[in-house]
Design a protein around this motif. Sequence first.
Motif, PDB file in Angstrom:
ATOM      1  N   PHE B 259      40.434  -7.591  10.649  1.00 42.42           N
ATOM      2  CA  PHE B 259      39.646  -8.180  11.732  1.00 42.42           C
ATOM      3  C   PHE B 259      38.268  -8.615  11.245  1.00 42.42           C
ATOM      4  CE2 PHE B 259      42.704  -5.729  14.382  1.00 42.42           C
ATOM      5  CZ  PHE B 259      43.256  -6.832  15.009  1.00 42.42           C
ATOM      6  N   ALA B 260      37.660  -7.804  10.356  1.00 45.93           N
ATOM      7  CA  ALA B 260      36.349  -8.181   9.825  1.00 45.93           C
ATOM      8  C   ALA B 260      36.450  -9.496   9.065  1.00 45.93           C
ATOM      9  CB  ALA B 260      35.818  -7.076   8.922  1.00 45.93           C
ATOM     10  N   CYS B 261      37.505  -9.625   8.233  1.00 44.94           N
ATOM     11  CA  CYS B 261      37.647 -10.847   7.444  1.00 44.94           C
ATOM     12  C   CYS B 261      37.943 -12.038   8.350  1.00 44.94           C
ATOM     13  CB  CYS B 261      38.752 -10.685   6.412  1.00 44.94           C
ATOM     14  SG  CYS B 261      38.302  -9.541   5.112  1.00 44.94           S
ATOM     15  N   LEU B 262      38.762 -11.813   9.399  1.00 42.73           N
ATOM     16  CA  LEU B 262      39.023 -12.911  10.337  1.00 42.73           C
ATOM     17  C   LEU B 262      37.735 -13.327  11.043  1.00 42.73           C
ATOM     18  CD1 LEU B 262      42.454 -11.866  11.873  1.00 42.73           C
ATOM     19  CD2 LEU B 262      41.971 -13.912  10.520  1.00 42.73           C
ATOM     20  N   LEU B 263      36.913 -12.334  11.379  1.00 41.32           N
ATOM     21  CA  LEU B 263      35.635 -12.648  12.034  1.00 41.32           C
ATOM     22  C   LEU B 263      34.749 -13.487  11.113  1.00 41.32           C
ATOM     23  CD1 LEU B 263      33.473 -12.236  14.277  1.00 41.32           C
ATOM     24  CD2 LEU B 263      32.756 -10.205  13.029  1.00 41.32           C
ATOM     25  N   PHE B 264      34.620 -13.033   9.852  1.00 40.86           N
ATOM     26  CA  PHE B 264      33.767 -13.770   8.917  1.00 40.86           C
ATOM     27  C   PHE B 264      34.362 -15.146   8.614  1.00 40.86           C
ATOM     28  CE2 PHE B 264      31.718  -9.710   6.934  1.00 40.86           C
ATOM     29  CZ  PHE B 264      31.087  -9.485   8.139  1.00 40.86           C
ATOM     30  N   GLY B 265      35.693 -15.211   8.534  1.00 41.40           N
ATOM     31  CA  GLY B 265      36.342 -16.502   8.331  1.00 41.40           C
ATOM     32  C   GLY B 265      36.102 -17.424   9.519  1.00 41.40           C
ATOM     33  N   PHE B 266      36.152 -16.843  10.715  1.00 47.79           N
ATOM     34  CA  PHE B 266      35.921 -17.612  11.943  1.00 47.79           C
ATOM     35  C   PHE B 266      34.502 -18.183  11.963  1.00 47.79           C
ATOM     36  CE2 PHE B 266      34.580 -17.672  16.456  1.00 47.79           C
ATOM     37  CZ  PHE B 266      35.452 -18.643  16.907  1.00 47.79           C
ATOM     38  N   LEU B 267      33.527 -17.339  11.575  1.00 45.89           N
ATOM     39  CA  LEU B 267      32.135 -17.815  11.528  1.00 45.89           C
ATOM     40  C   LEU B 267      32.011 -18.988  10.572  1.00 45.89           C
ATOM     41  CD1 LEU B 267      30.153 -14.457  11.478  1.00 45.89           C
ATOM     42  CD2 LEU B 267      30.302 -16.105  13.335  1.00 45.89           C
ATOM     43  N   ASP B 268      32.703 -18.863   9.430  1.00 45.68           N
ATOM     44  CA  ASP B 268      32.662 -19.908   8.421  1.00 45.68           C
ATOM     45  C   ASP B 268      33.285 -21.202   8.975  1.00 45.68           C
ATOM     46  OD1 ASP B 268      32.112 -21.009   6.050  1.00 45.68           O
ATOM     47  OD2 ASP B 268      33.600 -19.923   4.867  1.00 45.68           O
ATOM     48  N   ALA B 269      34.466 -21.040   9.589  1.00 49.69           N
ATOM     49  CA  ALA B 269      35.161 -22.209  10.154  1.00 49.69           C
ATOM     50  C   ALA B 269      34.307 -22.867  11.228  1.00 49.69           C
ATOM     51  CB  ALA B 269      36.504 -21.778  10.733  1.00 49.69           C
ATOM     52  N   LEU B 270      33.681 -22.032  12.054  1.00 55.38           N
ATOM     53  CA  LEU B 270      32.853 -22.530  13.140  1.00 55.38           C
ATOM     54  C   LEU B 270      31.651 -23.302  12.597  1.00 55.38           C
ATOM     55  CD1 LEU B 270      33.347 -22.112  16.131  1.00 55.38           C
ATOM     56  CD2 LEU B 270      31.632 -20.310  16.117  1.00 55.38           C
ATOM     57  N   SER B 271      31.050 -22.765  11.521  1.00 56.14           N
ATOM     58  CA  SER B 271      29.849 -23.426  10.996  1.00 56.14           C
ATOM     59  C   SER B 271      30.211 -24.768  10.374  1.00 56.14           C
ATOM     60  CB  SER B 271      29.137 -22.530   9.987  1.00 56.14           C
ATOM     61  OG  SER B 271      29.794 -22.554   8.750  1.00 56.14           O
ATOM     62  N   ILE B 272      31.423 -24.862   9.796  1.00 61.33           N
ATOM     63  CA  ILE B 272      31.844 -26.153   9.259  1.00 61.33           C
ATOM     64  C   ILE B 272      32.080 -27.130  10.411  1.00 61.33           C
ATOM     65  CG2 ILE B 272      33.691 -27.361   8.019  1.00 61.33           C
ATOM     66  CD1 ILE B 272      34.109 -24.722   6.448  1.00 61.33           C
ATOM     67  N   ARG B 273      32.744 -26.630  11.455  1.00 57.69           N
ATOM     68  CA  ARG B 273      33.104 -27.444  12.604  1.00 57.69           C
ATOM     69  C   ARG B 273      31.860 -27.918  13.372  1.00 57.69           C
ATOM     70  NH1 ARG B 273      37.812 -29.838  14.719  1.00 57.69           N
ATOM     71  NH2 ARG B 273      37.190 -30.480  16.789  1.00 57.69           N
ATOM     72  N   LEU B 274      30.887 -27.004  13.468  1.00 58.11           N
ATOM     73  CA  LEU B 274      29.752 -27.286  14.359  1.00 58.11           C
ATOM     74  C   LEU B 274      28.609 -28.018  13.677  1.00 58.11           C
ATOM     75  CD1 LEU B 274      29.369 -24.045  16.459  1.00 58.11           C
ATOM     76  CD2 LEU B 274      30.422 -26.202  17.104  1.00 58.11           C
ATOM     77  N   GLN B 275      28.812 -28.356  12.389  1.00 58.99           N
ATOM     78  CA  GLN B 275      27.724 -28.983  11.660  1.00 58.99           C
ATOM     79  C   GLN B 275      27.094 -30.114  12.467  1.00 58.99           C
ATOM     80  OE1 GLN B 275      29.210 -29.762   7.775  1.00 58.99           O
ATOM     81  NE2 GLN B 275      27.996 -28.078   6.996  1.00 58.99           N
ATOM     82  N   GLY B 276      25.861 -29.860  12.930  1.00 58.73           N
ATOM     83  CA  GLY B 276      25.140 -30.926  13.603  1.00 58.73           C
ATOM     84  C   GLY B 276      25.479 -31.126  15.068  1.00 58.73           C
ATOM     85  N   THR B 277      26.575 -30.476  15.573  1.00 60.45           N
ATOM     86  CA  THR B 277      26.895 -30.662  16.999  1.00 60.45           C
ATOM     87  C   THR B 277      26.134 -29.625  17.819  1.00 60.45           C
ATOM     88  OG1 THR B 277      29.012 -30.096  16.032  1.00 60.45           O
ATOM     89  CG2 THR B 277      29.035 -31.649  17.878  1.00 60.45           C
ATOM     90  N   PRO B 278      25.471 -30.061  18.865  1.00 61.77           N
ATOM     91  CA  PRO B 278      24.764 -29.094  19.693  1.00 61.77           C
ATOM     92  C   PRO B 278      25.733 -28.285  20.551  1.00 61.77           C
ATOM     93  CG  PRO B 278      24.474 -31.309  20.554  1.00 61.77           C
ATOM     94  CD  PRO B 278      25.299 -31.441  19.324  1.00 61.77           C
ATOM     95  N   LEU B 279      25.426 -27.024  20.731  1.00 61.55           N
ATOM     96  CA  LEU B 279      26.245 -26.159  21.573  1.00 61.55           C
ATOM     97  C   LEU B 279      25.694 -26.174  22.994  1.00 61.55           C
ATOM     98  CD1 LEU B 279      26.863 -22.843  19.614  1.00 61.55           C
ATOM     99  CD2 LEU B 279      28.526 -24.567  20.248  1.00 61.55           C
ATOM    100  N   PRO B 280      26.553 -25.960  23.984  1.00 66.86           N
ATOM    101  CA  PRO B 280      26.008 -25.786  25.333  1.00 66.86           C
ATOM    102  C   PRO B 280      25.164 -24.515  25.390  1.00 66.86           C
ATOM    103  CG  PRO B 280      28.359 -25.285  25.263  1.00 66.86           C
ATOM    104  CD  PRO B 280      28.004 -25.868  23.939  1.00 66.86           C
ATOM    105  N   VAL B 281      24.208 -24.478  26.275  1.00 65.62           N
ATOM    106  CA  VAL B 281      23.293 -23.350  26.491  1.00 65.62           C
ATOM    107  C   VAL B 281      22.330 -23.137  25.324  1.00 65.62           C
ATOM    108  CG1 VAL B 281      23.040 -20.971  27.265  1.00 65.62           C
ATOM    109  CG2 VAL B 281      25.122 -22.249  27.844  1.00 65.62           C
ATOM    110  N   ILE B 282      22.871 -22.842  24.096  1.00 60.53           N
ATOM    111  CA  ILE B 282      21.992 -22.457  22.993  1.00 60.53           C
ATOM    112  C   ILE B 282      21.295 -23.654  22.378  1.00 60.53           C
ATOM    113  CG2 ILE B 282      21.853 -20.914  21.006  1.00 60.53           C
ATOM    114  CD1 ILE B 282      24.867 -20.309  21.524  1.00 60.53           C
ATOM    115  N   GLY B 283      21.931 -24.817  22.441  1.00 60.29           N
ATOM    116  CA  GLY B 283      21.376 -25.979  21.774  1.00 60.29           C
ATOM    117  C   GLY B 283      21.890 -26.053  20.355  1.00 60.29           C
ATOM    118  N   LYS B 284      21.185 -26.765  19.495  1.00 60.01           N
ATOM    119  CA  LYS B 284      21.664 -26.983  18.140  1.00 60.01           C
ATOM    120  C   LYS B 284      21.413 -25.740  17.277  1.00 60.01           C
ATOM    121  CE  LYS B 284      21.409 -30.504  14.587  1.00 60.01           C
ATOM    122  NZ  LYS B 284      20.844 -31.786  14.214  1.00 60.01           N
TER     123      LYS B 284
END
Lengths: 379, 323
Positions: B259-284
């Motif tokens: 689960f820890a590795c999936l979490l860290f992998g998820f963060l990594d995947a998310l950061s690649i996906r979200l590059q430059g896209t603003p999130l709702p609520v939090i902003g960029k």
Amino acid sequence: MSTPYAKLPAWADYGLIPVINLAVAFVVAGFVVMLVGENPFRAAVILVEGAFGKGQGIAFTLFYATTFIFSGLSVAVAAHCGLFNIGGEGQGYIAGLGIGIVCLAFDSVLPWWLTFPIAIIAAAAMGALWALIPAYLQAKRGSHIVITTIMFNFIAASVMVYALVGFLKPPSSMAPQTRTFLDGAQLPKLNWVIELFGAKIRSAPLNISFLLALVMAFLVWLLIWRTRLGYEMRTYGHSPKAARYAGISETRIIIIAMMISGALAGMMALNPTMGDQHNVALDFVSGAGFVGIAVALMGRLHPVGIVLAAILFGMLYQGGAELAFEMPAISRDMIVIIQGLVILFAGALEHMFRPYVQALFASISPRSVGIEAAKGKGA
Amino acid sequence: MDLFNAFIQILDSTIRLSVPLLLACLAGLYSERAGIFDIGLEGKMLVGAFAGAAAASVFHSALLGLGMAILISVAFAMIHGFASITHRGNQIVSGVAINFIAAGSTIMLGQHWFQQGGRTPALAPGERFGAITWPGADALRDVPILGPIYAELISGHSILVYIAFLMVPFTWWVLFRTRFGLRLRAVGENPAAVDTAGISVAWLRYRALICTGVLTGIAGAYLSMVQNGGFVKDMTAGKGYIALAALIFAKWKPVNAMFACLLFGFLDALSIRLQGTPLPVIGKVPVQFMQALPYVLTVILLAGFIGKAIPPRAGGVPYVKER
């Protein structure tokens, strides 16, 4: 922690064993050179000539050594307190943030001899601050300092990318680095010292921070062996239980030792930024913090040894560059292998040859290894 | 539906990105549970990646590549064992040394053998581990919700991915249901007791390190022969350290490790996906923040704010039989 090995005379302990370990590391490195089809002896000659053959080479060797003296001292101070500060890389990198801000703010208004002390304070403060959190967590919450300092290396890398891209670089530029510092933040070169001896130097980055490194080496010696604080640090490093029994505050000593260590690591950033490149760029530390581990181990945690080991590694860096130029099969990565071998043989395997050396000493002169005393005839 | 598809894609890359972490993390689990700290996961993965890609491209066989990756990685684990078990050296120093030697030698030898600036030649399809399509994956793709989950997440990965996830229950079984596992855990907590029982501490720790070497070898092979199709210098890029962080995050337990590795992998995947896209609520969100998050989380965990991580008691201490 008591070592399971018997005593040796001091000169063998601090002179002979490191030399043997180093020699073995170089023999193995020689095999690597043979593996890529070059002559290791010729490689060694090119390496040493490249480092010390000309004034130019000497100046570069000492320039590299400057950074390694700082990072070696940083590792050593923590090690005397029983702490393994593997975070010199991050502490040095984050110090670049302090240096960058100070230099960008003052380089147009102040002369270098006023900017330099402010930058020293900023670098040391940032480095110390970056070591403070792992130190506090080790002291108060018992989290392992090795792991936290590794994590802080990575966090530092992210912070620096953010800072360089976000606000340190000029808005018009794409490259993630600050603008070139003006004269007010450029350190004077020391090349004329080498030229006094008759050598010619075209241009080499050896600068005044080399002197700062030597001063720091002296101050570390003073701190560790001539002050009450240093005594407390060594006591804690030798036996945390004894230190606690003697009324030394664990929290205080860990935090102070780590902050001094971090400050020294931070100061290593002065040399490549203000002394050489005249800017703060992405990844300017480039592994020097880790080299400090090898330097400190090689120098047996003593400032004199560290200065010598730093010069040795400076020689490897400078001579290695020449080597890569002369022998196409050998790239600068050879230095990384040699570093690894030195860390392995002088650090992790430091006891490998000790039993043999001991047996040798015991057969030549039993008294020198304390055999007579153990039998009860001596003191 | 678009959102759902995007989510599936992020999960898919989460799996791909967390596999090397998971293998390295389980590798670290074996050695740390046996009382040997291993900073050298990074280096062993790197030599594994290099040896795998090099052997695969020379012998034109993915299996031989995998074998070589494991062999070389185990050899490096044995150096670590020789220094820290036989010669009772500092385990952290030894691990650092291994990382240096790995970083330097892979580039040197790669340049010498292949003359491509430290790379290995690009691997042909037969030389890497291809994706395995599960039966009916294409037919079921259009079924809403379940179809994409089956076709994208479960099917269509390489064999090493399934091995990595099967290693989780296997490791749990080895550690908690076999005699070897019991002894391995005991030697990490109280080696003197194991020694008193007449079991060799050194041999047990060496065997733990062999397990470590095998798993880091597979992790390396995954990087160079599945994810990338060739070795690139420094391709581990700190994954060994993230695995170490995940190991602490998982409190040295195999299922938590997944689960820890999936979490860290998820963060990594998310950061690649979200590059430059603003999130709702939090902003960029700055990319650097996402990249630093695994490390920050680990530090917070180590500080004891999310439960307490207690390492094996004898970790990092060389065992001296008699004083």
